[in-house]
Write a protein that holds these residues in place. Sequence first.
Motif, mmCIF file in Angstrom:
data_model
loop_
_atom_site.group_PDB
_atom_site.id
_atom_site.type_symbol
_atom_site.label_atom_id
_atom_site.label_comp_id
_atom_site.label_asym_id
_atom_site.label_seq_id
_atom_site.Cartn_x
_atom_site.Cartn_y
_atom_site.Cartn_z
ATOM 1 N N ILE A 187 -31.354 -52.447 13.535
ATOM 2 C CA ILE A 187 -30.641 -52.646 12.277
ATOM 3 C C ILE A 187 -30.208 -54.104 12.185
ATOM 4 O O ILE A 187 -29.169 -54.499 12.732
ATOM 5 N N ARG A 188 -31.036 -54.909 11.547
ATOM 6 C CA ARG A 188 -30.722 -56.318 11.322
ATOM 7 C C ARG A 188 -30.285 -57.022 12.605
ATOM 8 O O ARG A 188 -29.244 -57.671 12.677
ATOM 9 N N GLY A 189 -31.084 -56.886 13.644
ATOM 10 C CA GLY A 189 -30.789 -57.552 14.902
ATOM 11 C C GLY A 189 -29.943 -56.738 15.859
ATOM 12 O O GLY A 189 -29.843 -57.083 17.041
ATOM 13 N N ALA A 190 -29.319 -55.679 15.399
ATOM 14 C CA ALA A 190 -28.554 -54.795 16.275
ATOM 15 C C ALA A 190 -29.463 -53.670 16.753
ATOM 16 O O ALA A 190 -30.211 -53.091 15.962
ATOM 17 N N THR A 191 -29.407 -53.380 18.033
ATOM 18 C CA THR A 191 -30.210 -52.309 18.617
ATOM 19 C C THR A 191 -29.307 -51.118 18.907
ATOM 20 O O THR A 191 -28.348 -51.223 19.675
ATOM 21 N N GLU B 185 -21.541 -57.504 2.575
ATOM 22 C CA GLU B 185 -21.567 -58.916 2.968
ATOM 23 C C GLU B 185 -20.465 -59.224 3.976
ATOM 24 O O GLU B 185 -20.690 -59.928 4.970
ATOM 25 N N ARG B 186 -19.272 -58.707 3.740
ATOM 26 C CA ARG B 186 -18.155 -58.944 4.658
ATOM 27 C C ARG B 186 -18.418 -58.305 6.021
ATOM 28 O O ARG B 186 -18.183 -58.921 7.070
ATOM 29 N N LEU B 187 -18.892 -57.075 6.011
ATOM 30 C CA LEU B 187 -19.164 -56.391 7.275
ATOM 31 C C LEU B 187 -20.284 -57.074 8.046
ATOM 32 O O LEU B 187 -20.214 -57.235 9.273
ATOM 33 N N ALA B 188 -21.341 -57.465 7.333
ATOM 34 C CA ALA B 188 -22.473 -58.121 7.993
ATOM 35 C C ALA B 188 -22.060 -59.450 8.612
ATOM 36 O O ALA B 188 -22.471 -59.791 9.733
ATOM 37 N N SER B 189 -21.238 -60.198 7.906
ATOM 38 C CA SER B 189 -20.801 -61.495 8.437
ATOM 39 C C SER B 189 -19.934 -61.326 9.678
ATOM 40 O O SER B 189 -19.852 -62.220 10.515
ATOM 41 N N ALA B 190 -19.314 -60.137 9.806
ATOM 42 C CA ALA B 190 -18.495 -59.848 10.990
ATOM 43 C C ALA B 190 -19.307 -59.209 12.117
ATOM 44 O O ALA B 190 -18.758 -58.928 13.186
ATOM 45 N N GLY B 191 -20.592 -58.969 11.875
ATOM 46 C CA GLY B 191 -21.470 -58.484 12.935
ATOM 47 C C GLY B 191 -21.689 -56.990 12.984
ATOM 48 O O GLY B 191 -22.251 -56.482 13.964
ATOM 49 N N ALA B 192 -21.284 -56.261 11.949
ATOM 50 C CA ALA B 192 -21.471 -54.806 11.960
ATOM 51 C C ALA B 192 -22.907 -54.431 11.624
ATOM 52 O O ALA B 192 -23.585 -55.121 10.866
ATOM 53 N N ALA B 193 -23.365 -53.325 12.191
ATOM 54 C CA ALA B 193 -24.638 -52.714 11.802
ATOM 55 C C ALA B 193 -24.338 -51.753 10.657
ATOM 56 O O ALA B 193 -23.477 -50.884 10.785
ATOM 57 N N ILE B 194 -25.051 -51.915 9.541
ATOM 58 C CA ILE B 194 -24.662 -51.231 8.306
ATOM 59 C C ILE B 194 -25.821 -50.424 7.749
ATOM 60 O O ILE B 194 -26.964 -50.888 7.710
ATOM 61 N N SER B 195 -25.495 -49.211 7.277
ATOM 62 C CA SER B 195 -26.436 -48.431 6.480
ATOM 63 C C SER B 195 -25.879 -48.312 5.072
ATOM 64 O O SER B 195 -24.663 -48.362 4.865
#
Length: 357
Positions: free
Chosen positions: A87-91, A166-176
Motif C-alpha cells: 500500500i503505497r510503499g507500506a508492506t 492527504e494528511r494521513l498519507a503525509s504522516a505515513g499511514a497506509a490508507i484504503s
Amino acid sequence: MARIYLRPTGFVGPPAAPDARVDRLAGSALHFAAYELIAVTDGQRTRQDLVPVAALDDVIAALPDAQAMAAAKMRYRLLAARAPIEIRGATVAMDAPQVMAILNMTPDSFSDGGRHIDDAGAAAASGMAMVAAGAAIIDVGGESTRPGAETISDADEIARTAPLIERLASAGAAISIDTRKAAVMEAALAAGAGLVNDVASLLYDDRALEVVVTAGCPVALMHFPGTPQDPHGNARYGDTLIEVYDWLEARVAAVEAAGVPRERIIVDPGIGFGKAPHENMALIDGLALFHGLGCPVLLGASRKRLIGALAGEAPADRRLGGSIALALKGAALGAQMLRVHDAFETVQALRVWRGGA
C-alpha cells in the motif's frame, strides 16, 4: 456433477512433531487436523464428510477426475501463503490478522457518523492514534452504506475524503478508500490512498474496475445480495455459505481476468449486507472456506446489528464486547484483515490471543 468444497476444521496448536498430520492455513501460524468435504448438486449438499488431513489424498484420488482436480486446486489455495499487500510503499503482512481501522467522514454512518465531518485535522489525529495503537490500515469513508443511506455526489464525497487522506498519507499511514465510485477512487489514490475497499465489488460504477487495473492497487471485493445501487437488498439463501462463496469466486475470476492479479484481491463475505443474523453467523462459522479462493479474507463485523441481535439489542455504541468476540473468532479461522471501529481494543485483544506482540 457435484461441486466439491473443502473447509478447514479441527484447528489445533502448532504440531508437536514435524511429521504430525496437520495442514497449515494460508501460510499462517494456524494448523488444522481435518477438512469438511462438501459436495453440492443443484444447490443442495449431497455429501458432507469429515476427512482427517492424513486421509485427504486418498479421498481426492477416489473422486472423478474433474472433481479431484478441483479439490486439489482448492487445497493448494487453502495452504498457499498469502503475499503481503503493498500500500503505497507500506508492506502489510498477510501471515497474521491485521487491523483495518474505520475512519468515517460522514454525518450518518450507523455507528460513528458525524464525529469528524467538519474537521479533517481532528480526523487525521484520530487516524494516526489508531496507527499508533497498532492498526495496519486506515479505511477512510465519505459516504454511509447503512441501509437507507442517501447517495451523495462524487464531488461531496471527494471533498470529505481527499483532504483527510492527504494528511494521513503525509504522516505515513497506509490508507484504503471505502467507496463505490470511480472518481472518488481516483481522487483518493491521487491523495495518497493505496487500496480500494468497495462494498459493490467494482460493479456500481462502470469505470471502477478500470481505475483499479490502471492504478495497479489492491482491492477488497465484498459480497452483496442486492443490486450495486442497493447492496442491502433482500435475498433468499438456500445455503448461505456456499452461495456467498460461489458469488465471490465468480467476482474474483472476473476481476482477475480484467487485469488485477489474484494476490492483490481481498475477499469480504459482507456481514450485515442483506443477511439475517443466522445467515451472518453461518458465514462467520464457515469463514475458513473462503481461503479456498486463494485471497486474503477480510471480516467486517464491528458494531453491526448482528451483535445487537445476539446480545439484547445493544445499541451500536455498546457493542464493543461483541465486536471483539467476532474479531477473535475471525482471527481463529484465519481472517487476514479485521475491519473495526475500536482499533486499540482489537489490537490489544489480538496480541493477547497470540500470546504477545
